[in-house]
Design an enzyme around this catalytic site. Structure first.
Site, PDB file in Angstrom:
ATOM      1  CE  LYS A   1      33.241  55.050  43.048  1.00 17.61           C
ATOM      2  NZ  LYS A   1      34.711  54.565  43.147  1.00 17.61           N
TER       3      LYS A   1
ATOM      4  N   GLY B   1      40.368  39.132  38.956  1.00 18.55           N
ATOM      5  CA  GLY B   1      40.353  40.132  37.956  1.00 18.55           C
ATOM      6  C   GLY B   1      41.435  40.991  37.818  1.00 18.55           C
TER       7      GLY B   1
HETATM    8  P1  NAD Z   1      37.086  42.835  38.337  1.00 18.99           P
HETATM    9  O1  NAD Z   1      35.925  42.727  37.848  1.00 18.99           O
HETATM   10  O2  NAD Z   1      38.322  42.824  37.415  1.00 18.99           O
HETATM   11  O3  NAD Z   1      37.590  41.198  38.979  1.00 18.99           O
HETATM   12  C1  NAD Z   1      36.636  40.692  39.936  1.00 18.99           C
HETATM   13  C2  NAD Z   1      36.976  39.179  40.103  1.00 18.99           C
HETATM   14  O4  NAD Z   1      36.429  38.794  41.499  1.00 18.99           O
HETATM   15  C3  NAD Z   1      36.784  38.557  38.991  1.00 18.99           C
HETATM   16  O5  NAD Z   1      37.654  37.319  38.898  1.00 18.99           O
HETATM   17  C4  NAD Z   1      35.481  37.655  39.415  1.00 18.99           C
HETATM   18  O6  NAD Z   1      35.496  36.405  38.999  1.00 18.99           O
HETATM   19  C5  NAD Z   1      35.750  37.673  41.079  1.00 18.99           C
HETATM   20  N1  NAD Z   1      34.557  37.338  41.817  1.00 18.99           N
HETATM   21  C6  NAD Z   1      33.297  37.714  41.754  1.00 18.99           C
HETATM   22  N2  NAD Z   1      32.575  37.027  42.748  1.00 18.99           N
HETATM   23  C7  NAD Z   1      33.564  36.381  43.289  1.00 18.99           C
HETATM   24  C8  NAD Z   1      33.233  35.438  44.337  1.00 18.99           C
HETATM   25  N3  NAD Z   1      31.943  35.309  45.108  1.00 18.99           N
HETATM   26  N4  NAD Z   1      34.273  34.603  44.830  1.00 18.99           N
HETATM   27  C9  NAD Z   1      35.646  34.517  44.385  1.00 18.99           C
HETATM   28  N5  NAD Z   1      35.789  35.695  43.485  1.00 18.99           N
HETATM   29  C10 NAD Z   1      34.780  36.365  42.648  1.00 18.99           C
HETATM   30  O7  NAD Z   1      37.294  43.774  39.365  1.00 18.99           O
HETATM   31  P2  NAD Z   1      38.683  44.627  39.959  1.00 18.99           P
HETATM   32  O8  NAD Z   1      38.611  45.822  39.398  1.00 18.99           O
HETATM   33  O9  NAD Z   1      39.711  43.447  40.218  1.00 18.99           O
HETATM   34  O10 NAD Z   1      37.986  44.946  41.424  1.00 18.99           O
HETATM   35  C11 NAD Z   1      37.933  44.067  42.584  1.00 18.99           C
HETATM   36  C12 NAD Z   1      37.731  44.949  43.823  1.00 18.99           C
HETATM   37  O11 NAD Z   1      38.733  45.645  44.171  1.00 18.99           O
HETATM   38  C13 NAD Z   1      36.522  45.673  43.850  1.00 18.99           C
HETATM   39  O12 NAD Z   1      35.891  45.655  45.114  1.00 18.99           O
HETATM   40  C14 NAD Z   1      36.859  47.083  43.664  1.00 18.99           C
HETATM   41  O13 NAD Z   1      36.231  48.019  43.986  1.00 18.99           O
HETATM   42  C15 NAD Z   1      38.143  47.162  44.031  1.00 18.99           C
HETATM   43  N6  NAD Z   1      39.154  47.953  43.589  1.00 18.99           N
HETATM   44  C16 NAD Z   1      39.552  47.905  42.365  1.00 18.99           C
HETATM   45  C17 NAD Z   1      40.562  48.866  42.041  1.00 18.99           C
HETATM   46  C18 NAD Z   1      41.043  48.839  40.378  1.00 18.99           C
HETATM   47  O14 NAD Z   1      41.915  49.704  40.326  1.00 18.99           O
HETATM   48  N7  NAD Z   1      40.395  47.916  39.786  1.00 18.99           N
HETATM   49  C19 NAD Z   1      41.022  49.907  42.756  1.00 18.99           C
HETATM   50  C20 NAD Z   1      40.378  49.890  44.187  1.00 18.99           C
HETATM   51  C21 NAD Z   1      39.640  48.879  44.567  1.00 18.99           C
END
Ligand code: NAD
Length: 435
Positions: A95, A235
């Site tokens: 990371k 998201g």
């Molecule tokens: P993103 O930034 O695209 O989306 C995050 C979403 O969460 C947004 O819609 C935001 O408005 C919402 N959000 C933020 N605070 C909030 C709250 N208090 N209540 C409700 N919704 C809230 O991020 P992402 O890529 O979708 O990632 C989301 C999670 O998944 C993170 O924990 C990330 O580490 C994990 N993750 C992502 C991936 C990936 O491929 N993108 C892979 C593994 C894990």
């Protein structure tokens, strides 16, 4: 030591002790192989932690955030080792991060920062060494700048005038999450959500059979593909999960973003593409309940983010932040299955409480591994100088994640342990075999 690192290390330590592993082996599982700390553009503190390479090159994102610190990066690198191991990938865990608020930078400054990170990290990253990807506040555009910088340096070091396509493709494998025209993989954007839905469907099939040895003490035979689902976060992960789950027949009845949540009255399903269209127009979800079928029935309503987590749905999918299900709200959770799509959305205390209550929790290291699996497939396509269509990518993703799920499920049933404990056991055993 920060809480995330403490928690990652404590579950590895406890699992390893349960497997009667000697202290020396436990140390090897906990201690990063290499930690790089450097300053870029003379003012931004940057890190790369290479946790473990027993299974292959280190793999893990690079995040840009003002709160990035070494403990957090080490914790995330450690969890990447577990995630790659449990999914059976030939990758280790790594990371990286930069302490910076990217929102305060112009696009030119952001590009310069991204390129400077690569210049500093060049000696220790590479197709067979360490393969970074996007993470918090980094995306395919940023990775595009990074891979371009990496190739520039490679060209000047190797003094090759014209690089053939095969060599270029191999060099590009140093990063995943690239733009498609720079060697990125089709299907990457939806991969995490798709992987989560695939695992959920497999879980429901298992729970429908009688011999699941009481993994859940709640009567789960009623939960099937028509079940109600609430999703926190809309998201990349939350939206893809919602869309693919709806297409598969699940009733996605509530979704939220950082500004609020909506639900269909009497838990009627939402029209997910329409909700997204409305979110794009308004900039947020709250107020978008009057879309599709919900509007026709005049029965949608806005709810708070806390209420969403406590809805009487069968399946709850936290896909936004960490620690959202915790000591404060754990007794109010009514879902029978929780799919951890975010990283670490359930605290240890809440995990223990809910598991005792009989809630089945699919752990993050398995549930959200679709992203890293398709990253691996991107790397593989680059290494082989191939380009797969999206059908092939999705097929391979499903094959890999289902194999991992089966292993975790079987271990959980055999030893009557939670899916999380089973996932860590399976992952640690694979690492120890390699030792
Ligand atoms: P993103 O930034 O695209 O989306 C995050 C979403 O969460 C947004 O819609 C935001 O408005 C919402 N959000 C933020 N605070 C909030 C709250 N208090 N209540 C409700 N919704 C809230 O991020 P992402 O890529 O979708 O990632 C989301 C999670 O998944 C993170 O924990 C990330 O580490 C994990 N993750 C992502 C991936 C990936 O491929 N993108 C892979 C593994 C894990």
């Amino acid at each position: 030591m920060n809480a995330m690192l403490e928690s990652a290390q404590s579950i590895i330590r406890n699992t390893a002790k349960g497997l009667n592993l000697p202290d020396k082996t436990i140390d090897r599982l906990l201690t990063p192989e290499k930690i790089y700390e450097f300053l870029i553009l003379k003012k931004f503190k940057a890190f790369r932690v290479q946790h473990n390479s027993l299974l292959g090159p280190y793999k893990g994102g690079i995040r840009f955030h003002p709160n990035v610190n070494l403990d957090e990066i080490q914790a995330l690198a450690t969890l990447m080792t577990i995630k790659c191991s449990v999914t059976g990938l030939d990758f280790g865990g790594g990371k990286g991060g930069v302490v910076v608020d990217p929102k305060k930078l112009s696009e030119t400054e952001l590009e310069e920062l991204s390129r400077a990170y690569v210049r500093a990290a060049y000696p220790f990253i590479g197709t067979d060494k360490d393969v970074p990807a996007p993470d918090l506040n980094t995306n395919s555009k940023i990775i595009g700048w990074m891979v371009d910088e990496y190739i520039k340096i490679q060209k000047s070091k190797s003094k090759i005038q014209t690089v053939d396509e095969k060599t270029l493709s191999y060099w590009r494998a140093t990063f995943t999450g690239k733009p498609i025209d720079m060697g990125g993989s089709l299907g990457r954007e939806e991969a995490t959500g798709r992987g989560g839905v695939t695992v959920l469907k497999a879980l429901l099939k298992k729970l429908a059979t009688k011999n699941h040895s009481g993994l859940s003490r709640i009567w789960t035979s009623q939960i099937d593909i028509n079940s109600t689902v609430a999703i926190q976060g809309f998201g990349n992960v939350g939206y893809s999960f919602a869309k693919i789950a709806s297409e598969s027949g699940f009733k996605v009845t509530a979704v939220s973003d950082s500004k609020g949540a909506i639900t269909g009255n009497k838990l009627l399903p939402l029209d997910i593409p329409l909700v997204m269209q409305c979110k794009k127009e308004k900039g947020y979800i709250a107020g978008c309940y009057c879309v599709g079928g919900v509007c026709d029935l005049r029965s949608g309503r806005e709810i708070s983010n806390d209420e969403l987590l406590e809805l009487p749905v069968e399946i709850l999918v936290p896909a936004a932040l960490e620690n959202v299900i915790n000591g404060q709200n754990m007794s109010k959770i009514r879902a029978k299955i929780i799919v951890e799509m975010a990283n670490g959305p359930i605290t240890e205390e809440a995990h223990e409480y809910l598991t005792k209550k009989g809630v089945v929790i699919v752990p993050d290291v398995l549930a959200n591994s679709g992203g890293v699996i398709v990253s691996y497939l991107e790397w593989l396509q680059n290494v082989r100088n191939e380009k797969w269509d999206v059908g092939r990518v999705n097929e391979e993703l499903e094959k890999i994640i289902l194999k991992a799920f089966d292993k975790v499920w079987n271990r959980s049933v055999e030893k009557k342990i939670s899916l999380k404990d089973a996932a860590f056991e399976v992952a640690i055993e694979r690492l120890v075999e390699k030792m």
